[in-house]
Structure formats: structure tokens, C-alpha cells
Motif scaffolding. Sequence first.
Motif, short mmCIF file in Angstrom:
data_model
loop_
_atom_site.label_atom_id
_atom_site.label_comp_id
_atom_site.label_asym_id
_atom_site.label_seq_id
_atom_site.Cartn_x
_atom_site.Cartn_y
_atom_site.Cartn_z
N GLN A 258 13.88 16.90 -0.60
CA GLN A 258 13.08 15.93 0.35
C GLN A 258 11.94 15.50 -0.94
O GLN A 258 11.36 14.44 -0.77
N GLN A 259 11.71 16.23 -1.91
CA GLN A 259 10.81 16.08 -3.14
C GLN A 259 11.39 16.36 -4.35
O GLN A 259 11.80 17.30 -4.63
N THR A 260 11.50 15.21 -5.23
CA THR A 260 12.18 15.81 -6.57
C THR A 260 11.26 14.90 -7.73
O THR A 260 11.04 13.68 -7.77
N PHE A 303 3.58 10.87 -2.76
CA PHE A 303 4.65 11.82 -3.22
C PHE A 303 4.15 13.11 -2.48
O PHE A 303 5.11 13.92 -1.97
N LYS A 304 2.88 13.35 -2.76
CA LYS A 304 2.57 14.79 -2.08
C LYS A 304 2.68 14.83 -0.49
O LYS A 304 3.07 15.91 0.12
N GLY A 306 5.06 13.38 1.04
CA GLY A 306 6.39 13.57 1.35
C GLY A 306 7.15 11.97 1.66
O GLY A 306 8.00 11.93 2.12
N GLN A 309 10.45 10.32 -2.10
CA GLN A 309 11.67 11.21 -2.15
C GLN A 309 11.46 11.84 -3.54
O GLN A 309 11.82 13.05 -4.03
N ILE A 323 1.37 20.12 -6.31
CA ILE A 323 2.15 19.70 -5.10
C ILE A 323 2.71 21.06 -4.42
O ILE A 323 3.49 21.64 -5.19
N LEU A 326 6.67 22.04 -3.80
CA LEU A 326 7.56 21.22 -4.63
C LEU A 326 8.74 22.09 -4.88
O LEU A 326 9.00 22.81 -5.72
N SER A 348 6.78 23.24 -10.00
CA SER A 348 7.63 23.99 -8.99
C SER A 348 7.41 25.49 -9.13
O SER A 348 7.00 25.99 -10.12
#
Length: 431
Positions: A258-260, A303-304, A306, A309, A323, A326, A348
Motif C-alpha cells: 500500500q505504501q512503497t 503519502f502518509k 495512504g 501508493q 511514516i 511504512l 521502514s
Amino acid sequence: MSTVKTPNATSSNFTELGLISPLLARLTELKYQQPTPIQAQVIPCVLAGRDLIAGANTGSGKTAAFALPLLQQLSKASNSKSSQGNYVTGLILVPTRELAKQVADSIKSYAVHFNGSIKTVAVFGGVSANTQMLALRGGTDILVATPGRLLDLISSNAIKLDRVTTLVLDEADRMLSFGFTEELSALFALLPKKKQILLFSATFPEQVKALTQELLNDPVEIQLQSSDASTLVQRVFTVNKGQKTALLAHLIKLHQWQQTLIFVNAKKSCNHLAEKLAKRGISAEVFHGDKGQGARNRVLEAFKAGEIQVLIATDIAARGLDIEKLPVVINFDLPRSPSDYMHRIGRSGRAGEVGLALSLIDHEDYHHFKVIEKKNKLRLEREQVAGFEVAEAYNEASFNVDKPMAKPEGSGKKKRKDHEQINADIWLRKD
């Protein structure tokens, strides 16, 4: 210099650290259940008035480690405000706009129960200086600033540093690598000789060590080596030159992250990669220095939340980007500096959350990645993804110089990873 290197020496709760009730109440609201190792060790030292130099992995909770005791000190200082000039009591220097805003927002959040009695202002370039000058009227208790903009404001008589009692250098190694040495020297000359100095740095090159010896007074040194307890999984996928984009798109679609967050080394590379992913049906936004501050803020917030993506960024996102949860960070290009590798992947796996850091390397990246491993005391297995196996000649000549991959009996080809192995379970740490 006093040295503390006991990462397992943690307090079971924040009350034991000597924090006052307004801060404890806010931490309860924020669901901070237990101090992180760096918070457990830094907070008592700061409250005791000691200088310190602290090193810890990114995402370890260091902002709270210095912000909470700083707020407590200011709340108890009867003379923290004065009508004489535009004062600042607590000064926090950071290398990037994003980090300045993030740190200031965190401090304001921690200070909710002080009912506005502690003023916090963030100043940085890329936006109007006039707005910041208005915010600084009457001074401020805590100022979070990038060095260049702070010097501009000082030259305009918007702020004075002669009453600073606490100086925090956050991401000191990054500030020095950004070339802030002259700006920092100019600012140090304007500060009072007697002050508490708190220096935080993920890495300690010679410039940082020299700065420590020059500025700090009998500091406590806190070094937390928490890699064994890290929740961040690091993996390296080898790929033929020219196939990185195809592999990247394959992984994004396969795992439906969902987040990259994807790192490249140049602004043009951000736009170029976004265009190539778009042709493969993947929408991506870019984040780099050519975007205005307002646009950068909007992209980060989206982005934070969501709403985006895939975010492709240069190293301006390697620090100060916090984030929650992440899931994955990908090095599409390897960072030029080995120290930046740790800062990139630290976006991350923050605050105990499970995270994944992937590096995609072709045969031209191999030797540079070995340098990154050596500098960061790592050794990561080289893996391959089914359908993207490295050409045999490259595999033997480049990727497996140290330890050639053994061929299975009865086969002229190397054993390949089965496609089913590249699933959600494989992202967890191997025993």
C-alpha cells in the motif's frame, strides 16, 4: 567522557524517568507504553543538565528523547521569557526542511498540556521568511531551524541567540555532509559559552568527532547497537542490467504494498522512473529538491495518508521522513554514501514495527554494495526472483565473487528461488 553502552537497560515506564505530569498525561494519550532504549538513557541525562552525544538507529525515538526533557526544563524555568529582545531558549538545528517541520510538530504535540505556555517555531528555507519573522515576534521558547535560514533571520534582527540555554544538533553527521560547516561555525559564535549541548548522530565520521571534542563539556556518550533487536528485514535481489524497472514493477504488483518508498540518486531519475512505472500501470509521485516546499508538503501528507501508493525520492527523504508502519523501502539506485544506506532503510521498521528494506543490484552495483556492507558491518545474502535470474556469466563473475553459489547435483544450472517463496512470509526475518 562518560560512556553508556547498555541498550537493554530500559525503564519499564516513563514515570521512572522523572517526567512531570503534563508530559506523562500526553504520553498516555499518545499510547507511548514504554520508553525506547535511547529515551530511557537520554532523558535522565538531559534532566540532570549533562552534555551528551547519542547514537542510535533511525526510528528509535530520539526526538522524544530530547524534546520531553527540554519541555520539562522550560516549564520549570521562571525566567524563560523576557521582554528584552527576540529571545530563544532552546535551539534545535536540523539539516532539512522536512525534519524541521516534523520535529516542531512533535514538540507541539508533546506540549499540549502546557496550555500554550511554551512556544515552538520552525524556520527553514523554501518558504517566505516574512511569515517566519512574524512568528518569531516576541521570541520563542523552542526554535527548530535549518542553519541557512536561521542565519538569514539573525541578519534581519528577527531572532537572537545570546540567551540559548540548550542546543540540540539533530542528524549532526548529515548537516556536516550537506556542507553546513561554515554556517554552524557562524551560529556557534553567536551562542553563549555556557549552555547544554545535546548531539545526535546515526554515524560518527571524523567531522562529528571533532565537533564533539570542540563543543561538548564532559559529555555522556550513549551508543545503542540495536541491530540484533531490529524489526527491519534487509534483503538484496540481484538482477540483470536493464531489468531493474521490470523487477520493481513485478514486486509492487505481486505484493500489493500500500505504501512503497523508492530511492534514486538524481532528480531526473525520479521523473524517469515514474514515467517507466506509469507505462507498466503503476502510478507514482516524485519527491526531490526541484519541487517547491508547498508541493513537497502536499506529496508527503498524501503519502502518509495512504493516498499515494508509490513515492520515488532522492536522499532528501532519507532523513526526517517519519511514516508510521511504512511497509517497504527500496533502493533502486544504491546511495553514494554508505552512511546514507542506513538512513534510507530506516524509513521502514520504525518504533518496533516490522519493515522491509530491499536493494536491487546489477553487476555494476556489486562492488559498491560490498563497500556499503563493510562500512555498516553487514553481510546480506544475494537472492534472485523467479523470472529475473541473473545471466550465468554475471552471476559467477560479479555477484558471487566471495562465495560462488554451488550447483545442484545433476543440473547444469544454479538452483533458483521458487516463485512461491517470494510471498508475504518471506519478508519476515530468517532465523
